[in-house]
Design an enzyme around this catalytic site. Structure first.
Site, PDB file in Angstrom:
ATOM      1  N   ASP A 298     -81.227 -31.728  -7.202  1.00 44.80           N
ATOM      2  CA  ASP A 298     -80.005 -31.917  -7.981  1.00 44.80           C
ATOM      3  C   ASP A 298     -79.135 -33.026  -7.398  1.00 44.80           C
ATOM      4  O   ASP A 298     -79.160 -33.290  -6.195  1.00 44.80           O
ATOM      5  CB  ASP A 298     -79.184 -30.620  -7.997  1.00 44.80           C
ATOM      6  CG  ASP A 298     -79.948 -29.472  -8.627  1.00 44.80           C
ATOM      7  OD1 ASP A 298     -80.814 -28.912  -7.937  1.00 44.80           O
ATOM      8  OD2 ASP A 298     -79.677 -29.147  -9.787  1.00 44.80           O
ATOM      9  N   LYS A 299     -78.341 -33.637  -8.261  1.00 45.11           N
ATOM     10  CA  LYS A 299     -77.375 -34.632  -7.789  1.00 45.11           C
ATOM     11  C   LYS A 299     -76.113 -33.947  -7.278  1.00 45.11           C
ATOM     12  O   LYS A 299     -75.704 -34.174  -6.139  1.00 45.11           O
ATOM     13  CB  LYS A 299     -77.013 -35.607  -8.914  1.00 45.11           C
ATOM     14  CG  LYS A 299     -75.940 -36.619  -8.476  1.00 45.11           C
ATOM     15  CD  LYS A 299     -75.540 -37.573  -9.586  1.00 45.11           C
ATOM     16  CE  LYS A 299     -74.459 -38.533  -9.080  1.00 45.11           C
ATOM     17  NZ  LYS A 299     -74.035 -39.495 -10.123  1.00 45.11           N
TER      18      LYS A 299
END
Length: 683
Positions: A298-299
């Site tokens: 995930d960012k």
């Protein structure tokens, strides 16, 4: 069980009947921490591991071993373990996998593009200087990237300067075969994949084949051998690399240099995996494709994952760690290894999540006292966690699977690609959000003007995929053929992400329909894994549940699989078979073979368990004032929760509760979907 529709297009079909509660996640980056679990079962931020070459042991729990059967390896993916879900073809990187604007700098890259356009219009013996490169590693990668992107160019070093000019061998070959074949042949020669081969298109003209054979023998005879073969009435030329075929200029020292692999654990914060790789590659003077990893994270999170970089020594990597830290990346456990890391070579991920501002569902609790509300929340959380521990959750693909752009979902792009409507797929790809940031402004400009060159100048350098597409559209035009070339400019596993997103969307809808219509038990015609004894070994095979097995309860819902769309999968032999047919027909794919030959895409399909279960699930409730400090998280304890909730609240103020959750999930399972089963809402 509840079924509905929500904003992110993930069906609300739950497996447990508890009430749930409300709350919010990712209020801060530190609220969502993801730690990769390597193939040996260790978290990558606590121990350096050397993963074995294959999938995890079949002695793992049944669902995991079932997933392991249909995992394969590929080069890149766009969401957590997306490419590990279904077997992807391993191909030589596409021209777009080398972003020359990162390697050469934007201005030199644009000069090179213009030089290439001039050559295409009118061949010339002129040269172009790409500049001076003091570092030999950087020089080597400039040579490799330019030749791969533009195989009709020669790169020459006059230390420390690199110059490019047209390759006369390419020009001669392009008079004998198509330009696409000439380019692909030169990429094949430059890749030097031992034991590989390249086949030209069908050619029934014997004299012409003889001319091609003579040219290849004269110019590349020490490197390759050629032969003509006939298949299904057509004849073609096949070229194979000789066992010891190597260019004369490649020394033993250069070969040894290319075999250097350095592994490390990357901690990144608020960065996409590919964004982090692009920055590290530019700083180290290597290509993004020289980095390998097990899965994308995930960012909006703090994430830990294993990586391996090629042609970079441990010392050189350590010298750059301070520079990387300024960009939100921290490297640890730097060590030498003998091979790259393959996509999908992980057991799963560990999650540490914080859910803030907990409150009961509904408005009835709005006037209850703080102590009563906290006691009720503690009971709701305990019931929810125990239910998910015991029963698991519906194994939906999470919203990350469909991209982050709000205005258009990646599954719609994938549908257009499966229909081979390249132009519509390009326009969907460039559909902007409502914002006026540079990326969306550039996308909007392209859709309004159809001017790829101007849009490329407006597109931020960090948006590698968009820039690759625009560069190809500028070169080949925005018509159907140009749009095909634009998609081909992206790496194979980037292209295949979009059709996979469509297949994932259909899978999510299928599982919701399956639970709604056939209930929570294994039914006749469902698909399950069954281990078949074949003498010395046994392997899981797809089995169709029989009437007798349904009545005897041989299988449970936890055994049931649903197919991901593809050209090799078996479909259920019950009402779900009709549902799949009608669903595909609704999108105009009733005759789809799940191959897009123009983009070199093949979707074989795979099988995904209907349910998933978290392991090592623990939780802690805290008052918000305590939770904000990020204190140590302990194992779940109702006694601890009671102690927290009985504390005194400030007069006239109702304190909120914060929930910390810790759990492990197999690869390809989504924490947000597990959390949604616990909370019974989208967090």
């Amino acid at each position: 069980m509840k079924q509905d529709s929500d904003a992110v297009n993930i069906p609300e079909c739950f497996i447990s009947n508890h009430e749930g509660f409300l709350g919010s996640i990712k209020n801060a980056i530190k609220d969502f921490v993801v730690t990769e679990i390597d193939i040996t079962g260790r978290r990558v931020n606590t121990a350096a591991a050397t993963p074995p070459p294959d999938c995890a042991s079949p002695d793992r729990k049944e669902v995991a071993s079932a997933e392991c059967k249909w995992k394969n390896h590929s080069s890149v993916a766009l969401d957590t373990d997306v490419a590990a879900d279904c077997g992807l073809d391993v191909t030589i990187p596409s021209p777009g996998s080398f972003d020359l604007s990162v390697i050469l700098g934007q201005s030199v890259s644009e000069e090179l593009e213009q030089f290439v356009l001039t050559l295409k219009e009118k061949p010339t013996k002129q040269e172009l200087s790409l500049g001076s490169f003091a570092d030999k590693h950087h020089r080597a990668n400039v040579h490799r990237a330019v030749r791969h992107r533009f195989p009709f160019l020669m790169t020459v070093t006059i230390q420390p300067e690199i110059r490019v000019r047209e390759d006369p061998d390419y020009r001669e070959l392009s008079h004998l075969v198509t330009e696409d074949e000439a380019e692909d042949f030169f990429r094949f020669i430059d890749a030097k994949v031992r034991g590989s081969s390249y086949t030209f298109g069908p050619d029934d003209d014997k004299e012409h084949r003889t001319a091609v054979h003579h040219f290849l023998s004269r110019r590349f005879g020490k490197l390759v051998e050629t032969k003509s073969f006939t298949d299904q009435g057509t004849t073609a030329i096949s070229v194979r690399l000789r066992e010891q075929g190597r260019p004369k200029k490649r020394t033993a020292e250069e070969r040894k240099e290319e075999d250097v692999y350095t592994a490390f654990t990357l901690r990144k914060e608020n960065l996409e995996t590919l964004e982090a790789i692009s920055y590290m590659a530019a700083a180290l003077g290597v290509l993004p494709s020289d980095f390998t990893y097990a899965g994308i994270k995930d960012k909006r999170a703090i994430t830990y994952q294993s990586m391996v970089v090629k042609k970079v020594s441990t010392q050189r990597l350590k010298e750059k760690t301070a520079e990387f830290e300024k960009r939100g990346m921290r490297l640890s456990q730097v060590r030498s290894v003998g091979e790259p890391l393959r996509l999908g070579r992980l057991q799963g991920n560990h999650f540490d999540l914080v859910v803030r501002d907990l409150r009961p569902q509904g408005a009835a609790d709005g006037h209850s006292s703080g102590a009563d509300s906290h006691a009720r929340l503690a009971a709701l959380v305990k019931e929810a966690v125990e239910n998910v521990k015991a029963r698991g959750f519906v194994n939906y693909y999470g919203p990350q699977r469909f991209g982050s752009v709000k205005s258009v979902q990646s599954d719609r792009v994938g549908l257009a690609l499966l229909k081979e409507d390249m132009a519509s797929a390009v326009r969907l790809f460039f559909t902007p959000d409502d914002g006026n940031d540079p990326q969306n402004y550039a996308k909007r400009h392209f859709l309004q003007t159809d001017n790829a060159k101007e849009s490329l100048a407006l597109m931020p350098l960090s948006k590698a995929r968009e820039r690759l597409m625009l560069r190809a559209l500028n070169r080949y035009g925005t018509g159907p053929d140009g749009c095909t070339q634009a998609w081909l400019s992206l790496p194979h596993s980037t292209r295949v992400f979009y059709p996979h997103a469509y297949c994932s969307r259909v899978w999510n809808e299928a599982v919701a329909h399956r639970l709604t219509t056939l209930g929570h038990s294994a039914r006749r015609g469902d698909l399950v894994w069954r281990r078949e004894d074949t003498g010395e070994t046994s392997s899981p095979q797809i089995h169709v549940v029989t009437d007798q097995e349904e009545h005897e309860g041989v299988y449970t819902l936890g055994h049931v699989l649903l197919p991901m769309l593809g050209n090799t999968v078996k479909y259920p032999e019950n009402a779900m078979a009709t549902w799949f047919q009608e669903r595909l027909a609704r999108d105009g794919l009733d005759a789809c073979r799940f191959r897009v030959s123009g983009l070199k895409l093949n979707l074989p399909g795979c099988y995904r368990p209907l349910l998933a279960s978290p392991s090592n699930l623990g939780y802690q409730l805290q008052r918000a004032a305590c939770g904000e400090g990020g204190g140590e998280v302990t194992a779940n304890s109702s006694r601890n929760s009671d102690r927290q909730q009985n504390g005194s609240a400030a007069e006239g103020k109702r304190d909120s509760l914060t929930l910390t959750l810790n759990f492990d999930l197999d690869s390809s399972c989504y924490a947000t979907i597990c959390l949604r089963e616990i909370m019974k809402c989208d967090p």
